[in-house]
Design a protein around this motif. Structure first.
Motif, PDB file in Angstrom:
ATOM      1  N   LEU A  14     -14.843   2.097   3.228  1.00  0.00           N
ATOM      2  CA  LEU A  14     -13.632   1.375   2.863  1.00  0.00           C
ATOM      3  C   LEU A  14     -12.374   2.218   3.050  1.00  0.00           C
ATOM      4  O   LEU A  14     -11.330   1.721   3.468  1.00  0.00           O
ATOM      5  CB  LEU A  14     -13.712   0.903   1.402  1.00  0.00           C
ATOM      6  CG  LEU A  14     -14.657  -0.241   1.110  1.00  0.00           C
ATOM      7  CD1 LEU A  14     -14.880  -0.374  -0.389  1.00  0.00           C
ATOM      8  CD2 LEU A  14     -14.110  -1.530   1.691  1.00  0.00           C
ATOM      9  N   LEU A  15     -12.469   3.510   2.746  1.00  0.00           N
ATOM     10  CA  LEU A  15     -11.273   4.351   2.739  1.00  0.00           C
ATOM     11  C   LEU A  15     -11.026   5.080   4.055  1.00  0.00           C
ATOM     12  O   LEU A  15      -9.873   5.299   4.431  1.00  0.00           O
ATOM     13  CB  LEU A  15     -11.351   5.365   1.595  1.00  0.00           C
ATOM     14  CG  LEU A  15     -11.505   4.773   0.194  1.00  0.00           C
ATOM     15  CD1 LEU A  15     -11.526   5.878  -0.845  1.00  0.00           C
ATOM     16  CD2 LEU A  15     -10.415   3.760  -0.101  1.00  0.00           C
ATOM     17  N   SER A  32       2.328   2.825   5.020  1.00  0.00           N
ATOM     18  CA  SER A  32       2.268   1.618   4.209  1.00  0.00           C
ATOM     19  C   SER A  32       0.888   0.969   4.273  1.00  0.00           C
ATOM     20  O   SER A  32       0.313   0.587   3.239  1.00  0.00           O
ATOM     21  CB  SER A  32       3.336   0.628   4.673  1.00  0.00           C
ATOM     22  OG  SER A  32       3.211  -0.594   3.988  1.00  0.00           O
ATOM     23  N   LEU A  33       0.346   0.856   5.469  1.00  0.00           N
ATOM     24  CA  LEU A  33      -0.990   0.274   5.618  1.00  0.00           C
ATOM     25  C   LEU A  33      -2.040   1.184   4.996  1.00  0.00           C
ATOM     26  O   LEU A  33      -2.984   0.703   4.362  1.00  0.00           O
ATOM     27  CB  LEU A  33      -1.303   0.010   7.091  1.00  0.00           C
ATOM     28  CG  LEU A  33      -2.670  -0.608   7.394  1.00  0.00           C
ATOM     29  CD1 LEU A  33      -2.903  -1.884   6.595  1.00  0.00           C
ATOM     30  CD2 LEU A  33      -2.811  -0.855   8.889  1.00  0.00           C
ATOM     31  N   THR A  34      -1.875   2.485   5.138  1.00  0.00           N
ATOM     32  CA  THR A  34      -2.803   3.430   4.506  1.00  0.00           C
ATOM     33  C   THR A  34      -2.841   3.212   3.002  1.00  0.00           C
ATOM     34  O   THR A  34      -3.920   3.129   2.405  1.00  0.00           O
ATOM     35  CB  THR A  34      -2.407   4.883   4.827  1.00  0.00           C
ATOM     36  OG1 THR A  34      -2.547   5.100   6.223  1.00  0.00           O
ATOM     37  CG2 THR A  34      -3.271   5.871   4.067  1.00  0.00           C
ATOM     38  N   ILE A  38      -6.158   1.932   0.928  1.00  0.00           N
ATOM     39  CA  ILE A  38      -6.745   2.739  -0.148  1.00  0.00           C
ATOM     40  C   ILE A  38      -6.775   1.943  -1.447  1.00  0.00           C
ATOM     41  O   ILE A  38      -7.806   1.882  -2.124  1.00  0.00           O
ATOM     42  CB  ILE A  38      -5.990   4.068  -0.311  1.00  0.00           C
ATOM     43  CG1 ILE A  38      -6.262   4.963   0.896  1.00  0.00           C
ATOM     44  CG2 ILE A  38      -6.392   4.766  -1.614  1.00  0.00           C
ATOM     45  CD1 ILE A  38      -5.405   6.212   0.963  1.00  0.00           C
ATOM     46  N   THR A  39      -5.659   1.323  -1.782  1.00  0.00           N
ATOM     47  CA  THR A  39      -5.585   0.551  -3.032  1.00  0.00           C
ATOM     48  C   THR A  39      -6.597  -0.593  -3.036  1.00  0.00           C
ATOM     49  O   THR A  39      -7.359  -0.764  -3.998  1.00  0.00           O
ATOM     50  CB  THR A  39      -4.168  -0.013  -3.236  1.00  0.00           C
ATOM     51  OG1 THR A  39      -3.252   1.085  -3.311  1.00  0.00           O
ATOM     52  CG2 THR A  39      -4.071  -0.833  -4.506  1.00  0.00           C
ATOM     53  N   SER A  40      -6.632  -1.359  -1.963  1.00  0.00           N
ATOM     54  CA  SER A  40      -7.563  -2.493  -1.932  1.00  0.00           C
ATOM     55  C   SER A  40      -9.011  -2.022  -1.811  1.00  0.00           C
ATOM     56  O   SER A  40      -9.918  -2.647  -2.371  1.00  0.00           O
ATOM     57  CB  SER A  40      -7.217  -3.463  -0.806  1.00  0.00           C
ATOM     58  OG  SER A  40      -7.335  -2.834   0.454  1.00  0.00           O
ATOM     59  N   GLY A  41      -9.253  -0.909  -1.118  1.00  0.00           N
ATOM     60  CA  GLY A  41     -10.605  -0.368  -1.004  1.00  0.00           C
ATOM     61  C   GLY A  41     -11.152   0.094  -2.346  1.00  0.00           C
ATOM     62  O   GLY A  41     -12.303  -0.188  -2.696  1.00  0.00           O
ATOM     63  N   VAL A  42     -10.311   0.790  -3.106  1.00  0.00           N
ATOM     64  CA  VAL A  42     -10.740   1.234  -4.445  1.00  0.00           C
ATOM     65  C   VAL A  42     -10.942   0.035  -5.360  1.00  0.00           C
ATOM     66  O   VAL A  42     -11.922  -0.023  -6.112  1.00  0.00           O
ATOM     67  CB  VAL A  42      -9.732   2.241  -5.038  1.00  0.00           C
ATOM     68  CG1 VAL A  42     -10.024   2.523  -6.503  1.00  0.00           C
ATOM     69  CG2 VAL A  42      -9.750   3.543  -4.238  1.00  0.00           C
TER      70      VAL A  42
END
Length: 56
Positions: A14-15, A32-34, A38-42
Motif C-alpha cells: 500500500l505504501l 501531494s499524491l504521496t 500514505i494516509t489512505s494506505g494506513v
C-alpha cells in the motif's frame, strides 16, 4: 493479526508499491499524491487490522 507476514506485505504494498511502479517508468509521484497514498494506505490497513470492539 492472524497472519503477520501477509499484513506486513500488504502494508508495504500500500505504501511503497506505487512509488516503485512510477520509478520503473522513469516518473515520480508528487508530494501531494504521496501524502494521500500514505494516509489512505494506513487507513485501509488499520481498517482491516485494527482491534475491533466487542459489540453487544
Amino acid at each position: 493479526m492472524p497472519d503477520i507476514e501477509v499484513a506486513v506485505l500488504q502494508l508495504y504494498s500500500l505504501l511503497l508499491y506505487p512509488h516503485l511502479v512510477f520509478s520503473a517508468y522513469g516518473t515520480d509521484i508528487d508530494d501531494s499524491l504521496t501524502d494521500r497514498l500514505i494516509t489512505s494506505g494506513v487507513d485501509m490497513f488499520l481498517g482491516q487490522y485494527a482491534p475491533r470492539r466487542n459489540q453487544p
